[in-house]
Design an enzyme around this catalytic site. Structure first.
Site, PDB file in Angstrom:
ATOM      1  N   ARG A 195      40.842  40.695  78.217  1.00  0.00           N
ATOM      2  CA  ARG A 195      40.103  41.831  77.641  1.00  0.00           C
ATOM      3  C   ARG A 195      40.946  42.506  76.557  1.00  0.00           C
ATOM      4  O   ARG A 195      40.413  42.939  75.519  1.00  0.00           O
ATOM      5  CB  ARG A 195      39.723  42.824  78.745  1.00  0.00           C
ATOM      6  CG  ARG A 195      38.567  42.344  79.623  1.00  0.00           C
ATOM      7  CD  ARG A 195      38.057  43.436  80.537  1.00  0.00           C
ATOM      8  NE  ARG A 195      38.914  43.664  81.685  1.00  0.00           N
ATOM      9  CZ  ARG A 195      38.772  43.072  82.865  1.00  0.00           C
ATOM     10  NH1 ARG A 195      37.815  42.175  83.047  1.00  0.00           N
ATOM     11  NH2 ARG A 195      39.579  43.358  83.875  1.00  0.00           N
ATOM     12  N   PHE A 211      27.371  36.770  80.036  1.00  0.00           N
ATOM     13  CA  PHE A 211      27.807  36.963  81.432  1.00  0.00           C
ATOM     14  C   PHE A 211      28.661  38.236  81.489  1.00  0.00           C
ATOM     15  O   PHE A 211      29.780  38.243  82.002  1.00  0.00           O
ATOM     16  CB  PHE A 211      28.605  35.761  81.949  1.00  0.00           C
ATOM     17  CG  PHE A 211      27.866  34.455  81.912  1.00  0.00           C
ATOM     18  CD1 PHE A 211      26.957  34.113  82.893  1.00  0.00           C
ATOM     19  CD2 PHE A 211      28.088  33.556  80.872  1.00  0.00           C
ATOM     20  CE1 PHE A 211      26.282  32.900  82.850  1.00  0.00           C
ATOM     21  CE2 PHE A 211      27.426  32.339  80.823  1.00  0.00           C
ATOM     22  CZ  PHE A 211      26.521  32.012  81.810  1.00  0.00           C
ATOM     23  N   ASP A 233      23.353  39.689  80.705  1.00  0.00           N
ATOM     24  CA  ASP A 233      23.633  39.277  82.082  1.00  0.00           C
ATOM     25  C   ASP A 233      22.306  39.252  82.835  1.00  0.00           C
ATOM     26  O   ASP A 233      21.362  39.972  82.476  1.00  0.00           O
ATOM     27  CB  ASP A 233      24.609  40.239  82.749  1.00  0.00           C
ATOM     28  CG  ASP A 233      25.280  39.624  83.973  1.00  0.00           C
ATOM     29  OD1 ASP A 233      26.448  39.212  83.871  1.00  0.00           O
ATOM     30  OD2 ASP A 233      24.631  39.546  85.042  1.00  0.00           O
ATOM     31  N   ASP A 281      32.018  34.311  79.429  1.00  0.00           N
ATOM     32  CA  ASP A 281      32.831  34.346  80.653  1.00  0.00           C
ATOM     33  C   ASP A 281      31.940  34.108  81.873  1.00  0.00           C
ATOM     34  O   ASP A 281      31.638  35.036  82.626  1.00  0.00           O
ATOM     35  CB  ASP A 281      33.547  35.701  80.762  1.00  0.00           C
ATOM     36  CG  ASP A 281      34.394  35.799  82.019  1.00  0.00           C
ATOM     37  OD1 ASP A 281      34.886  34.766  82.499  1.00  0.00           O
ATOM     38  OD2 ASP A 281      34.564  36.935  82.524  1.00  0.00           O
ATOM     39  N   CYS A 321      36.650  29.909  85.048  1.00  0.00           N
ATOM     40  CA  CYS A 321      37.363  30.244  86.279  1.00  0.00           C
ATOM     41  C   CYS A 321      37.109  29.198  87.360  1.00  0.00           C
ATOM     42  O   CYS A 321      37.335  29.458  88.545  1.00  0.00           O
ATOM     43  CB  CYS A 321      36.964  31.637  86.764  1.00  0.00           C
ATOM     44  SG  CYS A 321      35.234  31.791  87.236  1.00  0.00           S
TER      45      CYS A 321
END
Length: 380
Positions: A195, A211, A233, A281, A321
């Site tokens: 960030r 996202f 989102d 992300d 991730c």
């Protein structure tokens, strides 16, 4: 005295090197029960761990010398808090306090949110160690409460339960954290440094945050001087929290817009507007090795769509991730996406885990986070 298991000689090297897992198919016949301490031996290597009757990982290893005691757990917690001391001193009070295997306490994660801490347990077997870890934590830190996050919410393990919502500090920004119902333990703390990177490159740019969850990257972009941010989102409650977080940091509605939509569907539509910076992300796209190829296909599809939304000369900040996708595989799939999108791109920044998510040198499985920033040039 702990029970002893004799393992095959092929495990001597990983155990001697400090790998923290023993898989179930490597165990001989035994009478162990969940939560029992066990000493494993493989050739000349030895380690102590806790047994779990469920899951692929049968034993999580803690110490190569003696069975851990109160002083051993206290030392591990002190090591963990020392590593994060600079974060607290710099004004960041939300971070991962204990990162399981990375801090020598496998199967246990503890996140700090101000004077509250939230823990998650990833193996029933390691619950045997929880009382000593909690004692070490509450001795080392001035905490109002430590709660465990489970499927039904939070349960107090020490002191007070946190309020329904907390405001925490990250690199000079204020973030809203719902510790009772938010994803992970409340915030995606592992993206803190990324960030900050988005904040550094967002100045003067129109930003699309895919996202977006509760708007961490959106607020960082606005703090960096972004002219406008669109947060996309599927979760409407998360977008409402994003709007509140934007306002909490002093930015107006004219600078931030939200869109409730499935990101895959959104990217499949016409790219009528180009952005100077697109942030992508997504959540983990695979939870087992058998899903790896499907995850790679999804990452390729996402990044093709995201690249098509970047204006010439703009940036794409893209992340993964998914532990089953290696850094090399992620770079490759992003490269394939640039070819399919018909653009020329340069990788100008690459990152992995922040300081509070350490990865043991002999445990590559502990690394999951990948983050790339690409400069997107003209079509080819």
């Amino acid at each position: 005295m702990p029970k002893m298991l004799s393992l095959g000689r092929e495990l001597e090297r990983p155990i001697a090197a400090g790998h923290p897992w023993v898989y179930r198919d490597a165990l001989p016949r035994h009478t162990l029960e969940t939560g029992e301490w066990v000493r494993v031996e493989a050739g000349r290597a030895m380690a102590h761990g806790l047994y779990d009757a469920e899951g692929a990982i049968a034993v999580r290893l803690f110490s190569r010398l003696l069975e851990p005691d109160r002083d051993w757990f206290s030392a591990r917690v002190q090591e963990a808090t020392l590593l994060r001391a600079g974060l607290q001193q710099a004004g960041t009070d939300a971070y991962r306090l204990i990162y399981g295997e990375g801090d020598g306490l496998p199967g246990i994660v503890v996140d700090r949110y101000g004077r509250q801490a939230v823990l998650k347990v990833y193996s029933q077997g390691v619950r045997t160690a929880l009382p000593q870890i909690l004692k070490a934590l509450t001795t080392a830190l001035d905490l109002r409460g430590v709660s465990e996050r489970g499927e039904t919410g939070l349960e107090s393990r020490y002191g007070q339960l946190p309020p329904p919502e907390l405001t925490v500090n990250e690199n000079g920004l204020r973030l809203l954290a719902n510790l009772h119902e938010g994803q992970k333990t409340g915030l995606f703390l592992d993206q803190r440094d990324n960030r900050a990177t988005v904040r550094r490159i967002a100045g003067g740019l129109d930003v699309l945050n895919l996202f977006s969850y509760n708007g961490g990257f959106s607020v960082a972009a606005l703090a960096g001087g972004a002219t406008r941010v669109l947060s996309v989102d599927l979760a409407a409650p998360a977008l409402r929290d994003a709007e509140r977080t934007v306002a909490l940091n002093g930015f107006g509605d004219e600078q931030h817009e939200t869109l409730t939509a499935d990101v895959f569907d959104y990217l499949a539509g016409d790219a009528a507007h180009g952005y100077g910076l697109v942030v992508c992300d997504p959540p983990s796209l695979a939870h087992a090795k058998r899903s790896r190829h499907a995850a790679l296909r999804a990452y390729r599809r996402l990044n093709v769509g995201a690249l098509k939304r970047v204006s010439p000369g703009g940036m794409l900040a893209t992340s993964s991730c998914t532990a089953q996708v290696s850094p090399e595989a992620f770079r490759q799939v992003v490269a394939e996406a640039t070819a399919e999108a018909g653009v020329r791109a340069q990788i100008v920044h690459e990152a992995g885990h922040p300081l509070d998510h350490p990865v043991p040198a002999n445990f590559p499985e502990g690394r999951y986070l990948k983050f790339l920033v690409l400069r997107v040039l003209e079509q080819v």
